[in-house]
Write an enzyme that holds these catalytic residues in place. Structure first.
Site, PDB file in Angstrom:
ATOM      1  N   TRP A 149      49.032  65.922  54.885  1.00 14.62           N
ATOM      2  CA  TRP A 149      50.383  65.692  55.430  1.00 14.62           C
ATOM      3  C   TRP A 149      50.645  64.196  55.478  1.00 14.62           C
ATOM      4  CZ3 TRP A 149      53.252  69.775  55.448  1.00 14.62           C
ATOM      5  CH2 TRP A 149      54.511  69.741  56.039  1.00 14.62           C
ATOM      6  N   ASP A 205      57.598  57.823  58.179  1.00 17.39           N
ATOM      7  CA  ASP A 205      58.917  57.869  58.818  1.00 17.39           C
ATOM      8  C   ASP A 205      59.230  59.278  59.304  1.00 17.39           C
ATOM      9  OD1 ASP A 205      59.266  59.065  56.252  1.00 17.39           O
ATOM     10  OD2 ASP A 205      61.383  58.545  56.268  1.00 17.39           O
ATOM     11  N   GLU A 208      58.900  62.049  57.005  1.00 16.79           N
ATOM     12  CA  GLU A 208      57.520  62.342  56.610  1.00 16.79           C
ATOM     13  C   GLU A 208      57.222  61.986  55.162  1.00 16.79           C
ATOM     14  OE1 GLU A 208      57.582  66.701  57.976  1.00 16.79           O
ATOM     15  OE2 GLU A 208      56.308  65.716  59.436  1.00 16.79           O
ATOM     16  N   GLU A 209      57.930  60.995  54.650  1.00 20.77           N
ATOM     17  CA  GLU A 209      57.768  60.668  53.235  1.00 20.77           C
ATOM     18  C   GLU A 209      57.293  59.243  52.995  1.00 20.77           C
ATOM     19  OE1 GLU A 209      61.377  63.612  51.690  1.00 20.77           O
ATOM     20  OE2 GLU A 209      61.784  61.500  52.027  1.00 20.77           O
ATOM     21  N   GLU A 431      68.788  74.172  58.546  1.00 19.47           N
ATOM     22  CA  GLU A 431      68.503  72.745  58.434  1.00 19.47           C
ATOM     23  C   GLU A 431      69.577  72.040  57.606  1.00 19.47           C
ATOM     24  OE1 GLU A 431      65.264  71.335  55.717  1.00 19.47           O
ATOM     25  OE2 GLU A 431      64.373  70.627  57.587  1.00 19.47           O
TER      26      GLU A 431
END
Ligand SMILES: *[C@@H]1O[C@H](CO)[C@@H](O)[C@H](O)[C@H]1NC(C)=O
Ligand SMILES: *[C@@H]1O[C@H](CO)[C@@H](O)[C@H](O)[C@H]1NC(C)=O
Ligand SMILES: *[C@@H]1O[C@H](CO)[C@@H](O)[C@H](O)[C@H]1NC(C)=O
Ligand SMILES: *[C@@H]1O[C@H](CO)[C@@H](O)[C@H](O)[C@H]1NC(C)=O
Length: 588
Positions: A149, A205, A208-209, A431
C-alpha cells in the site's frame, strides 16, 4: 462602487431557465435547493451511521466505533477502515454532537476506544512507538492490513487528534474533565507525539498515490498541534513540542503557495500541476469561525484560498464531458485533480461538496468580520461571478457587499445543485460520478461522501465548528527550520571468523546502511578481533525508533561479496534522540 446588474450576480437563477431570471424564479430555485438539502441531509446522517459498527445496518459484525470506508467488498473493495476517513467522519459527528445531537455520545465514546485499540496494533508502518500510527488502513476486525500500500500516510494522526480535541474540549466544558484527561487525552497525546516527530518527513498524500509533502497533511498538522498544545495546557498536561513545532509547520506550509494557487504536493517530482481538491479540503478543515481571512492559514475567505478555488475548479471545466458548455462563474463537477486516471478520472461528490463548503465558510467569515476585501490575488475569482467586481474593501451593509455575497452564495448553491443533479433518486452517495454521463461510479455509500454532505450543508445553514485558535497562531516565523534528525547510535557486534584480507560490513534497509547495496554497506572494524573472540564491530547512527531489516556481508580482498544466509535480521533502533543500543550477532 455599485453594481447595476444584480441579475448577473445570481448565476444560479439562469441555470434551470436557460435565460436570465428575475427574483421570483430565483426564489423557486432556492426552494428546490433547500428541499434537496433537507432530504439529502437526513439520508446522509443515516448513511454515515449505517457504516459504523456495531449496529450500523451495513456494518454488521464490525467492532464498535469502527468506520467502514464503504460497504463495497469488490470493485472496489473498500471494506476496510481508514484512519483519515474515520477521523473526518467523526469530526463531522462530534460537531453535530456539540451542536445538540446528544444521541451520538455512545458512538463517539466507541470511536475513542476503537482508536485507542488501533494505536496499539503493530503493522507494516511500524509498532505503536515506531511509526505505526502512520498506517493508513486496517482490516475492519481491527487487525493490521499487511498487503502492499502507499504508506505511511501522515495525515491520520493529526486528523484524529483534531476530532478528539473537539470532543475533549466539550467534555471539559461539561463537567467531564476526568474523561477528557484519562480516556481521550492519551489517544490525542500519542497522535501528537507521532505528528511532532514525523511532520518534516515525506509520506503518501490523501489520495494514497504520491510520496512527498502534501498540503492537506501539513495543514491538518498545523491545526492539530495548535489546538493540542492548548488542550494540554487546559488539562494540566504538557505538549511543549507541539507548541514549538506548530510555527515551523506553518512556515513550511507557506512554500506550497505558487503565487496564484496552491501546489498540493511538493518535495516530489510528480509531473502534475498541483491543482488538486486536496487544497480545498485543507481550507475547509482548517476553517476557524473566529478568524479573519488570513492568507497564511489559507482560511476559506482568504484571497489565496479564493484564487485557489478558482484555479482548482477551473482545472475541471474542460476535462469532463458533463462540464462542457457550463459558463465561467457557474458551478462545475469537481474531481480530485485533472490528471486523475483512477476509474478513468471522474468527479467526486466530496470534492464538489468541498467547493461549496469553502464558499459557505467564507460567507460566514465575511459576515462575522463585517467586511469583504477583494485584492489583486482574488479579483479573478470575484470577476467570474460578478463581472464588474473591482479591488477594495466593502463593509457589510454596503450595496457592493450585498451584491457580492449574494452572488457567492448563489455560486455555492450551484455546486450543491451539481451534486443534486447527479445524485440518484434514493439519495445514495457513491465515491464518484461518471465524467461522461454523471452516473454514480466506484464504491457505493461512501461514508466520506455522506459526511461531506453534512458539513457542507451545515456551513450553508451557518452552523460552524468551534474555534481552534487560528487567530493567535497565524504568523509564520521569518525563517523556516525543519526538525533536526533524531538519531540513535547502534553498536553492531558480529562474531565472524575471517581470513586475512576479508572484511565484514552491515547492509540493510536504511540509507545509513546502504539501502541493501553492498557498495554502500558500512564496514565494521576488526580492532578487537582475536582468535578466541572474532569480533567485528562498528557504531552507526540510525533514525531513532525505527524498525529495519539488515544482514552482514563478507568482502574478500578482491571485492567478492558473500551474503549471510536468510532470513534477514530485524532490529528496532532505540527511542530518543541520542540514545544508544547494542546488537550482538553471530555470522551465519
Ligand atoms: C522540512 O522542513 C524544511 C523547512 O521548512 C523544508 O524546507 C523541507 O522541505 C521539509 N521537508 C519535508 C520532507 O517535510
Ligand atoms: C518516499 O520518499 C522518501 C524520500 O523522499 C524515501 O526515503 C522513501 O523510501 C519513499 N518511500 C517509499 C515507500 O517509496
Ligand atoms: C450574519 O450574522 C448574524 C449574527 O450572527 C446572523 O444573525 C445572520 O443570520 C448572518 N447573516 C448571514 C447572511 O449569514
Ligand atoms: C553484547 O555483548 C557485550 C559484550 O561483548 C555485552 O556487554 C552486552 O551486554 C551484550 N548486549 C546484548 C544486548 O546482548
Amino acid at each position: 462602487m455599485l453594481f447595476t446588474s444584480l441579475i448577473r450576480a445570481l448565476p444560479a437563477a439562469s441555470f434551470i431557465l436557460g435565460a436570465q431570471a428575475g427574483p421570483v424564479e430565483h426564489q423557486k430555485r432556492q426552494a428546490s435547493v433547500d428541499a434537496f438539502v433537507k432530504t439529502q441531509a437526513e439520508i446522509s446522517i443515516k448513511g454515515v451511521l449505517a457504516n459504523i459498527g456495531t449496529d450500523g445496518s451495513k456494518a454488521k459484525g464490525v467492532p464498535a466505533g469502527i468506520v467502514l470506508a464503504s460497504p463495497s467488498r469488490s470493485e472496489p473493495d473498500y471494506y476496510y477502515t481508514w484512519t483519515r476517513d474515520a477521523a473526518l467522519t467523526y469530526k463531522a459527528l462530534i460537531e453535530r454532537f456539540v451542536e445538540g445531537d446528544k444521541s451520538l455520545r455512545q458512538k463517539i465514546d466507541d470511536y475513542v476506544s476503537a482508536q485507542a485499540y488501533l494505536q496499539g496494533v503493530s503493522n507494516p508502518s511500524g509498532g505503536p512507538d515506531t511509526g505505526g500510527l502512520g498506517e493508513p488502513k486496517f482490516n475492519v476486525d481491527r487487525t493490521a492490513f499487511t498487503g502492499s500500500w502507499g504508506r505511511p500516510q501522515r495525515d491520520g494522526p493529526p486528523l484524529r487528534a483534531t476530532a478528539l480535541t473537539i470532543y475533549a474540549n466539550w467534555l471539559i466544558a461539561h463537567d467531564s474533565t476526568a474523561q477528557a484527561a484519562n480516556t481521550v487525552w492519551p489517544v490525542i497525546a500519542k497522535d501528537l507525539a507521532y505528528t511532532v516527530r514525523y511532520w518534516n518527513q515525506t509520506g503518501f498524500d490523501l489520495w494514497e498515490e504520491i510520496n512527498g509533502s502534501s498540503f492537506f497533511t501539513l495543514s491538518a498538522t498545523h491545526r492539530a498541534l495548535v489546538e493540542g498544545a492548548a488542550l494540554a495546557a487546559k488539562l494540566g498536561k504538557t505538549c511543549d513540542s507541539c507548541a514549538a513545532a506548530a510555527p515551523q509547520v506553518l512556515c513550511f506550509v507557506q512554500s506550497f503557495w505558487t503565487g496564484s494557487y496552491i501546489d498540493s504536493n511538493i518535495n516530489v517530482n510528480d509531473g502534475r500541476t498541483g491543482k488538486d481538491v486536496n487544497s480545498i479540503l485543507s481550507s475547509i478543515h482548517t476553517f476557524d469561525p473566529k478568524s479573519q481571512c488570513t492568507d497564511a492559514t489559507f482560511q476559506p475567505c482568504s484571497s489565496r484560498a479564493l484564487a485557489n478555488h478558482k484555479a482548482v475548479t477551473d482545472s475541471f471545466r474542460s476535462v469532463y464531458t458533463i462540464n462542457r458548455g457550463i459558463a465561467q462563474g457557474r458551478a462545475v463537477a469537481v474531481g480530485r485533480y485533472s490528471e486523475d486516471v483512477y476509474y478513468n478520472g471522474n468527479p467526486w461528490y466530496l470534492a464538489t461538496l468541498a467547493a461549496a463548503e469553502q464558499l459557505y465558510s467564507a460567507l460566514y467569515q465575511w459576515n462575522r468580520t463585517g467586511s469583504l476585501t477583494i485584492d489583486a490575488v482574488s479579483l479573478a475569482f470575484f470577476k467570474d461571478i460578478v463581472p464588474s467586481a473591482a479591488t477594495g474593501t466593502f463593509a457589510k451593509g454596503s450595496d457592493t457587499y450585498k451584491t457580492i455575497t449574494t452572488a457567492v452564495r448563489a455560486y455555492a448553491d450551484d455546486y450543491i445543485k451539481v451534486v443534486q443533479k447527479y445524485t440518484p433518486s434514493n439519495g445514495g452517495l457513491a465515491e464518484q460520478f461518471d465524467r461522461n454521463n454523471g452516473s454514480p461510479l466506484s464504491a457505493v455509500d461512501l461514508t466520506w461522501s455522506y459526511a461531506a454532505f453534512l458539513t457542507a450543508t451545515e456551513r450553508r445553514a451557518g452552523i460552524v465548528s468551534p474555534t481552534w485558535g487560528e487567530s493567535s497562531n497565524n504568523v509564520p516565523p521569518k525563517t523556516c527550520t525543519g526538525t533536526p534528525a533524531c538519531n540513535s547510535r547502534i553498536t553492531f557486534n558480529v562474531r565472524a571468523t575471517t581470513v586475512f584480507g576479508e572484511s565484514i560490513s552491515v547492509v540493510g534497509q536504511l540509507t545509513a546502511i546502504g539501502n541493501w547495496s553492498p557498495a554502500d554497506a558500512k564496514a565494521l572494524s576488526a580492532s578487537k578481533y582475536t582468535s578466541s573472540d572474532p569480533l567485528w564491530s562498528g557504531e552507526i547512527d540510525l533514525p531513532a525508533s525505527t524498525a529495519f531489516d539488515y544482514k552482514y556481508i563478507r568482502k574478500s580482498s578482491t571485492g567478492v561479496v558473500t551474503w549471510e544466509s536468510d532470513p534477514n535480521r530485524r532490529f528496532t533502533s532505540s527511542s530518543g534522540c541520542g540514545s544508544t543500543a547494542v546488537v550482538n550477532d553471530t555470522w551465519r
